[in-house]
Motif scaffolding. Structure first.
Motif, PDB file in Angstrom:
ATOM      1  N   LEU A   1       0.849  -1.185   0.000  1.00  0.00           N
ATOM      2  CA  LEU A   1       0.000   0.000   0.000  1.00  0.00           C
ATOM      3  C   LEU A   1       0.887   1.239   0.000  1.00  0.00           C
ATOM      4  O   LEU A   1       1.759   1.393   0.857  1.00  0.00           O
ATOM      5  CB  LEU A   1      -0.903   0.001   1.239  1.00  0.00           C
ATOM      6  CG  LEU A   1      -1.822   1.201   1.427  1.00  0.00           C
ATOM      7  CD1 LEU A   1      -2.875   1.253   0.328  1.00  0.00           C
ATOM      8  CD2 LEU A   1      -2.492   1.153   2.796  1.00  0.00           C
TER       9      LEU A   1
ATOM     10  N   ALA B   1       2.358   4.759   0.673  1.00  0.00           N
ATOM     11  CA  ALA B   1       2.298   5.602   1.877  1.00  0.00           C
ATOM     12  C   ALA B   1       1.398   6.813   1.668  1.00  0.00           C
ATOM     13  O   ALA B   1       0.879   7.390   2.628  1.00  0.00           O
ATOM     14  CB  ALA B   1       3.707   6.053   2.257  1.00  0.00           C
TER      15      ALA B   1
ATOM     16  N   ASN C   1      -4.942   6.566   0.506  1.00  0.00           N
ATOM     17  CA  ASN C   1      -5.938   6.509   1.577  1.00  0.00           C
ATOM     18  C   ASN C   1      -6.884   5.332   1.381  1.00  0.00           C
ATOM     19  O   ASN C   1      -7.977   5.309   1.931  1.00  0.00           O
ATOM     20  CB  ASN C   1      -6.731   7.819   1.645  1.00  0.00           C
ATOM     21  CG  ASN C   1      -7.549   8.080   0.386  1.00  0.00           C
ATOM     22  OD1 ASN C   1      -7.421   7.358  -0.611  1.00  0.00           O
ATOM     23  ND2 ASN C   1      -8.396   9.096   0.431  1.00  0.00           N
TER      24      ASN C   1
ATOM     25  N   ASP D   1      -6.630   2.445   2.562  1.00  0.00           N
ATOM     26  CA  ASP D   1      -6.869   1.718   3.812  1.00  0.00           C
ATOM     27  C   ASP D   1      -8.002   2.374   4.598  1.00  0.00           C
ATOM     28  O   ASP D   1      -8.686   1.707   5.386  1.00  0.00           O
ATOM     29  CB  ASP D   1      -5.600   1.639   4.651  1.00  0.00           C
ATOM     30  CG  ASP D   1      -4.992   3.003   4.923  1.00  0.00           C
ATOM     31  OD1 ASP D   1      -5.273   3.951   4.157  1.00  0.00           O
ATOM     32  OD2 ASP D   1      -4.243   3.130   5.907  1.00  0.00           O
ATOM     33  N   GLU D   2      -8.230   3.676   4.379  1.00  0.00           N
ATOM     34  CA  GLU D   2      -9.351   4.359   5.019  1.00  0.00           C
ATOM     35  C   GLU D   2     -10.645   4.114   4.255  1.00  0.00           C
ATOM     36  O   GLU D   2     -11.715   3.942   4.861  1.00  0.00           O
ATOM     37  CB  GLU D   2      -9.063   5.863   5.092  1.00  0.00           C
ATOM     38  CG  GLU D   2      -7.840   6.210   5.931  1.00  0.00           C
ATOM     39  CD  GLU D   2      -7.517   7.687   5.882  1.00  0.00           C
ATOM     40  OE1 GLU D   2      -8.292   8.452   5.250  1.00  0.00           O
ATOM     41  OE2 GLU D   2      -6.487   8.089   6.455  1.00  0.00           O
TER      42      GLU D   2
ATOM     43  N   PRO E   1     -11.232  -0.338   4.620  1.00  0.00           N
ATOM     44  CA  PRO E   1     -10.531  -0.921   5.774  1.00  0.00           C
ATOM     45  C   PRO E   1     -10.586  -2.443   5.805  1.00  0.00           C
ATOM     46  O   PRO E   1      -9.672  -3.084   6.333  1.00  0.00           O
ATOM     47  CB  PRO E   1     -11.259  -0.304   6.973  1.00  0.00           C
ATOM     48  CG  PRO E   1     -12.589   0.132   6.439  1.00  0.00           C
ATOM     49  CD  PRO E   1     -12.344   0.533   5.027  1.00  0.00           C
TER      50      PRO E   1
ATOM     51  N   ALA F   1      -7.516  -3.750   3.963  1.00  0.00           N
ATOM     52  CA  ALA F   1      -6.187  -3.323   4.396  1.00  0.00           C
ATOM     53  C   ALA F   1      -5.638  -4.266   5.460  1.00  0.00           C
ATOM     54  O   ALA F   1      -6.384  -4.923   6.187  1.00  0.00           O
ATOM     55  CB  ALA F   1      -6.241  -1.897   4.936  1.00  0.00           C
TER      56      ALA F   1
ATOM     57  N   ALA G   1      -2.360  -4.239   8.339  1.00  0.00           N
ATOM     58  CA  ALA G   1      -1.202  -3.657   9.030  1.00  0.00           C
ATOM     59  C   ALA G   1      -0.854  -2.267   8.527  1.00  0.00           C
ATOM     60  O   ALA G   1       0.267  -1.806   8.727  1.00  0.00           O
ATOM     61  CB  ALA G   1       0.008  -4.581   8.896  1.00  0.00           C
ATOM     62  N   GLY G   2      -1.780  -1.606   7.859  1.00  0.00           N
ATOM     63  CA  GLY G   2      -1.514  -0.274   7.348  1.00  0.00           C
ATOM     64  C   GLY G   2      -0.480  -0.221   6.245  1.00  0.00           C
ATOM     65  O   GLY G   2      -0.092   0.861   5.791  1.00  0.00           O
ATOM     66  N   GLN G   3      -0.027  -1.390   5.770  1.00  0.00           N
ATOM     67  CA  GLN G   3       1.032  -1.444   4.761  1.00  0.00           C
ATOM     68  C   GLN G   3       0.636  -2.223   3.511  1.00  0.00           C
ATOM     69  O   GLN G   3       1.334  -2.141   2.501  1.00  0.00           O
ATOM     70  CB  GLN G   3       2.283  -2.087   5.353  1.00  0.00           C
ATOM     71  CG  GLN G   3       2.867  -1.330   6.534  1.00  0.00           C
ATOM     72  CD  GLN G   3       4.118  -2.015   7.067  1.00  0.00           C
ATOM     73  OE1 GLN G   3       4.740  -2.832   6.387  1.00  0.00           O
ATOM     74  NE2 GLN G   3       4.498  -1.685   8.288  1.00  0.00           N
ATOM     75  N   TYR G   4      -0.462  -2.967   3.596  1.00  0.00           N
ATOM     76  CA  TYR G   4      -0.849  -3.827   2.479  1.00  0.00           C
ATOM     77  C   TYR G   4      -2.314  -3.629   2.162  1.00  0.00           C
ATOM     78  O   TYR G   4      -3.116  -3.235   3.015  1.00  0.00           O
ATOM     79  CB  TYR G   4      -0.563  -5.299   2.800  1.00  0.00           C
ATOM     80  CG  TYR G   4       0.870  -5.548   3.182  1.00  0.00           C
ATOM     81  CD1 TYR G   4       1.854  -5.707   2.204  1.00  0.00           C
ATOM     82  CD2 TYR G   4       1.252  -5.603   4.522  1.00  0.00           C
ATOM     83  CE1 TYR G   4       3.180  -5.915   2.559  1.00  0.00           C
ATOM     84  CE2 TYR G   4       2.572  -5.812   4.876  1.00  0.00           C
ATOM     85  CZ  TYR G   4       3.532  -5.960   3.891  1.00  0.00           C
ATOM     86  OH  TYR G   4       4.840  -6.161   4.245  1.00  0.00           O
ATOM     87  N   ILE G   5      -2.679  -3.926   0.913  1.00  0.00           N
ATOM     88  CA  ILE G   5      -4.062  -3.811   0.475  1.00  0.00           C
ATOM     89  C   ILE G   5      -4.410  -5.034  -0.362  1.00  0.00           C
ATOM     90  O   ILE G   5      -3.567  -5.535  -1.126  1.00  0.00           O
ATOM     91  CB  ILE G   5      -4.284  -2.508  -0.336  1.00  0.00           C
ATOM     92  CG1 ILE G   5      -5.767  -2.233  -0.553  1.00  0.00           C
ATOM     93  CG2 ILE G   5      -3.515  -2.527  -1.638  1.00  0.00           C
ATOM     94  CD1 ILE G   5      -6.473  -1.689   0.667  1.00  0.00           C
TER      95      ILE G   5
END
Length: 212
Positions: free
Chosen positions: A84, A86, A89, A91-92, A95, A98, A100-104
């Motif tokens: 994902l 940096a 958005n 992940d927002e 959700p 998403a 770990a906030g790093q992958y999608i």
């Protein structure tokens, strides 16, 4: 095609097909070009067993207006986790997709195409002398199995088998290059010219040099 004739393997997605949209993207550029590797998507059903894999229902497939079967190859493209950005958005917005906030987690032929690009890179790492047509031939003939749809058969990528296979056959033999790359009324085919480097500055016949 200029990239292809300069020994650069070009991998593109077949497109995602919604019958309600009224057209099949397999009939439009870049998926309709013979001098690329066109990739459709499979659904792995969340298992490591290829035996339950199926051709994804959204994956475009069919015959181009020039009578060429596309996609050239199928690769995993359903629920694939990737990095994902940096600055994204997603992940927002998604959700549930998403991690770990790093992958999608995404699905589509645009997700499947990088799988084949990676397999091509592995081949060229081991055998840098391979031409794009040899890479295409190797990937599309070293397969797990084939998916059948509407009377057509589509090969399923097996990167390990492709790497182990020493076949140096070529794809696209006898096919015609884009009319943008030839002048006059005579088509340019693999059998009528020697293909070497292609000029980057022009696609007119007088400034293009054909060969490997």
């Amino acid at each position: 095609e200029i990239l292809w004739f300069n020994s650069i393997v070009v991998v593109v997605s077949a497109g995602n097909y919604d019958p309600a949209a009224g057209y099949n993207p397999i009939r439009t550029a870049p998926a309709n070009d013979p001098f690329v590797i066109v990739v459709g998507a499979a659904d792995e059903k969340g298992t490591a067993n290829t035996g339950d894999d199926t051709l994804a229902g959204y994956s475009a497939a069919g015959i181009t207006l020039d009578g060429i079967k596309k996609p050239d190859i199928i690769a995993p493209g359903t629920n694939i986790y990737g990095a994902l950005s940096a600055n994204s958005n997603w992940d927002e917005q998604y959700p549930e997709r998403a991690a770990a906030g790093q992958y999608i987690r995404l699905s589509g032929t645009s997700v499947a195409a990088p799988v084949v690009a990676g397999a091509a890179a592995l081949l060229l790492q081991n055998e840098p002398e391979l031409t794009p047509d040899q890479v295409k031939h190797r990937l599309t003939t070293s397969i797990y199995m084939a998916f059948d749809l509407d009377g057509q058969s589509y090969p399923y990528l097996n990167a390990a088998a492709a790497a182990a296979n020493g076949d140096t056959g070529s794809a696209n033999t006898g096919l015609t290059a884009s009319q943008l790359l030839w002048s006059g009324d005579e088509p340019v085919t693999w059998g009528s010219v020697s293909w070497n480097s292609v000029s980057w500055n022009s696609v007119s016949w007088n400034s293009v040099y054909w060969g490997r």
